[in-house]
Design an enzyme around this catalytic site. Structure first.
Site, PDB file in Angstrom:
ATOM      1  N   ARG A   1      42.670 -66.385 -16.439  1.00  0.00           N
ATOM      2  CA  ARG A   1      43.758 -65.609 -15.854  1.00  0.00           C
ATOM      3  C   ARG A   1      45.145 -66.083 -16.243  1.00  0.00           C
ATOM      4  O   ARG A   1      46.006 -65.300 -16.619  1.00  0.00           O
ATOM      5  CB  ARG A   1      43.732 -65.693 -14.306  1.00  0.00           C
ATOM      6  CG  ARG A   1      43.070 -64.583 -13.603  1.00  0.00           C
ATOM      7  CD  ARG A   1      42.468 -65.150 -12.340  1.00  0.00           C
ATOM      8  NE  ARG A   1      41.574 -66.220 -12.724  1.00  0.00           N
ATOM      9  CZ  ARG A   1      40.312 -66.015 -13.075  1.00  0.00           C
ATOM     10  NH1 ARG A   1      39.792 -64.843 -13.012  1.00  0.00           N
ATOM     11  NH2 ARG A   1      39.544 -67.022 -13.473  1.00  0.00           N
ATOM     12  N   THR A   2      45.364 -67.380 -16.106  1.00  0.00           N
ATOM     13  CA  THR A   2      46.737 -67.846 -16.272  1.00  0.00           C
ATOM     14  C   THR A   2      47.203 -67.587 -17.702  1.00  0.00           C
ATOM     15  O   THR A   2      48.256 -67.013 -17.940  1.00  0.00           O
ATOM     16  CB  THR A   2      46.852 -69.337 -15.890  1.00  0.00           C
ATOM     17  OG1 THR A   2      46.328 -69.483 -14.576  1.00  0.00           O
ATOM     18  CG2 THR A   2      48.292 -69.807 -15.908  1.00  0.00           C
TER      19      THR A   2
ATOM     20  N   LYS B   1      44.195 -85.268 -32.970  1.00  0.00           N
ATOM     21  CA  LYS B   1      44.593 -86.257 -33.991  1.00  0.00           C
ATOM     22  C   LYS B   1      45.435 -87.373 -33.379  1.00  0.00           C
ATOM     23  O   LYS B   1      45.869 -88.276 -34.066  1.00  0.00           O
ATOM     24  CB  LYS B   1      45.417 -85.581 -35.091  1.00  0.00           C
ATOM     25  CG  LYS B   1      44.696 -84.472 -35.818  1.00  0.00           C
ATOM     26  CD  LYS B   1      45.614 -83.929 -36.908  1.00  0.00           C
ATOM     27  CE  LYS B   1      45.013 -82.699 -37.556  1.00  0.00           C
ATOM     28  NZ  LYS B   1      46.014 -82.012 -38.399  1.00  0.00           N
TER      29      LYS B   1
ATOM     30  N   ARG C   1      49.503 -75.903 -19.906  1.00  0.00           N
ATOM     31  CA  ARG C   1      48.550 -76.443 -18.926  1.00  0.00           C
ATOM     32  C   ARG C   1      47.982 -77.727 -19.484  1.00  0.00           C
ATOM     33  O   ARG C   1      47.630 -77.796 -20.657  1.00  0.00           O
ATOM     34  CB  ARG C   1      47.427 -75.432 -18.674  1.00  0.00           C
ATOM     35  CG  ARG C   1      46.280 -76.014 -17.878  1.00  0.00           C
ATOM     36  CD  ARG C   1      45.278 -74.968 -17.458  1.00  0.00           C
ATOM     37  NE  ARG C   1      45.812 -74.131 -16.390  1.00  0.00           N
ATOM     38  CZ  ARG C   1      45.086 -73.262 -15.693  1.00  0.00           C
ATOM     39  NH1 ARG C   1      43.803 -73.110 -15.967  1.00  0.00           N
ATOM     40  NH2 ARG C   1      45.630 -72.526 -14.741  1.00  0.00           N
TER      41      ARG C   1
ATOM     42  N   HIS D   1      50.699 -76.022  -9.466  1.00  0.00           N
ATOM     43  CA  HIS D   1      50.434 -74.802 -10.233  1.00  0.00           C
ATOM     44  C   HIS D   1      51.436 -73.745  -9.756  1.00  0.00           C
ATOM     45  O   HIS D   1      51.088 -72.795  -9.069  1.00  0.00           O
ATOM     46  CB  HIS D   1      48.988 -74.362  -9.982  1.00  0.00           C
ATOM     47  CG  HIS D   1      48.482 -73.314 -10.928  1.00  0.00           C
ATOM     48  ND1 HIS D   1      49.291 -72.607 -11.787  1.00  0.00           N
ATOM     49  CD2 HIS D   1      47.217 -72.877 -11.148  1.00  0.00           C
ATOM     50  CE1 HIS D   1      48.537 -71.764 -12.479  1.00  0.00           C
ATOM     51  NE2 HIS D   1      47.280 -71.914 -12.116  1.00  0.00           N
TER      52      HIS D   1
HETATM   53  C1  NCD Z   1      43.297 -72.169 -10.547  1.00  0.00           C
HETATM   54  C2  NCD Z   1      43.696 -73.412 -11.326  1.00  0.00           C
HETATM   55  O1  NCD Z   1      43.626 -73.416 -12.553  1.00  0.00           O
HETATM   56  O2  NCD Z   1      44.099 -74.359 -10.676  1.00  0.00           O
HETATM   57  N1  NCD Z   1      42.993 -71.099 -11.374  1.00  0.00           N
HETATM   58  C3  NCD Z   1      43.997 -70.246 -11.736  1.00  0.00           C
HETATM   59  O3  NCD Z   1      44.901 -70.603 -12.434  1.00  0.00           O
HETATM   60  N2  NCD Z   1      43.967 -69.015 -11.216  1.00  0.00           N
HETATM   61  C4  NCD Z   1      42.239 -72.416  -9.539  1.00  0.00           C
HETATM   62  C5  NCD Z   1      40.947 -73.036  -9.998  1.00  0.00           C
HETATM   63  O4  NCD Z   1      40.750 -73.335 -11.179  1.00  0.00           O
HETATM   64  O5  NCD Z   1      40.095 -73.200  -9.129  1.00  0.00           O
END
Ligand code: NCD
Length: 307
Positions: A51-52, A80, A101, A129
């Site tokens: 999703r993100t 590397k 991320r 997040h």
């Molecule tokens: C979340 C995350 O990555 O922290 N997912 C997301 O970005 N929607 C929640 C999760 O991974 O449980």
């Protein structure tokens, strides 16, 4: 606001502006189809995501911009031995804005310190997040019509769940919100959330271990997955993973206008039978994530353009 690393980097006013812009985008999509023409977003994902990352990329495409990046550390020069700082400096030569991320807490903040372009934290370890928080806030605002005066239950892995930490910090600035923290004792919220957020601001909270004992009080329930990848020990994960399963039976005791949120991905913690219940907001929430990221990209690029 140059970067977005922590949900409290944004003032309440800045959050309101982003949520209002997101709603305006939803209502007038055609007006935004080329506002990022000629701009590039890089998505640097050193940890898995559906999703993100895809909502960031879809957001930039719907704004008329372009996207580049990688979706796993294995396919980047991290293998590397390149440092995050060097990766960020280099990508800043190719992109106008970066969503990143990383499994290490603080990595996006470190990246922001050396970056020439805006950095968005798309999740750092078990820490923060903030763009999921913007998604959650837009969802609460659209479902409930307000961001104050409600009781929210946060359920599941409150220890490693970064979405929970960011959401609590952001919501702590709004009026009259009561928090019910539902978790096994091994997965309680970290102490710093209790002392630095709840106690410092005199916020009402309770820690309980079952959903049943609080279901009827809740206006919102925020379900979370047990974060398998952050456990040191497989046996502990297996023992705890199915502690909470929200199903039709438990929902019998819930308010008629309960809002059920989940950042997704779901494993077992919400029965699929709940998906057709009008109170299930989680797929609408995923869609809101795209619009709020559109609003955030516009806001950060505008700010960078003024500097
Ligand atoms: C979340 C995350 O990555 O922290 N997912 C997301 O970005 N929607 C929640 C999760 O991974 O449980």
């Amino acid at each position: 606001m140059k970067h977005l690393i922590d949900s409290t980097d944004l003032s309440v006013e800045e959050i309101d502006n982003i949520l209002n812009l997101a709603q305006n985008i939803i209502d007038n999509k055609e007006n935004y189809s080329d506002v990022c023409k000629g701009k590039k977003l890089a998505t640097l994902f050193f940890e898995p995501s559906t999703r993100t990352r895809l909502s960031f990329e879809a957001a930039m495409m719907e704004l008329g911009g372009n996207v580049l990046g990688f979706s796993s550390a294995d396919s980047s020069s991290a293998t590397k031995g390149e440092s995050v700082g060097d990766t960020i400096r280099v990508v800043g030569c190719y992109a106008d804005i970066i969503a990143m991320r990383h499994p290490k807490e603080g990595a996006p903040m470190f990246g922001a310190m050396v970056s020439s372009v805006p950095i968005i934290n798309a999740g750092d370890g078990g820490h923060n997040h903030p763009t999921q928080t913007l998604t959650d806030l837009l969802t609460i605002k659209r479902e409930k019509g307000r961001l104050d005066n409600f009781t929210i239950g946060l359920c599941g892995d409150l220890k490693f769940g970064r979405t929970v930490h960011s959401l609590i910090k952001a919501l702590s600035r709004y009026e009259n919100i009561k928090y019910v923290l539902i978790s096994p004792k091994e997965l309680k919220v970290p102490d710093y959330i209790i002392t630095e957020v709840f106690e410092k601001n005199n916020i009402e909270y309770r820690e309980v271990s079952t959903m049943e004992e609080v279901m009827e009080e809740l206006d919102i329930i925020y379900m979370t997955r047990v974060q398998k990848e952050r456990f040191f020990n497989e046996a502990d994960y297996v023992r705890l993973k199915d502690t909470y399963i929200l199903d039709e039976t438990k929902l019998k005791y819930a308010k008629k206008d309960l809002s059920i949120l989940h950042p997704l991905p779901r494993v077992n913690e919400i029965s699929t039978k709940v998906d057709d219940d009008p109170r299930a907001c989680y797929f609408r929430q995923a869609l809101n994530g795209k619009y709020v990221r559109m609003a955030l990209i516009i806001t950060l690029l505008e700010h960078a353009g003024r500097e």
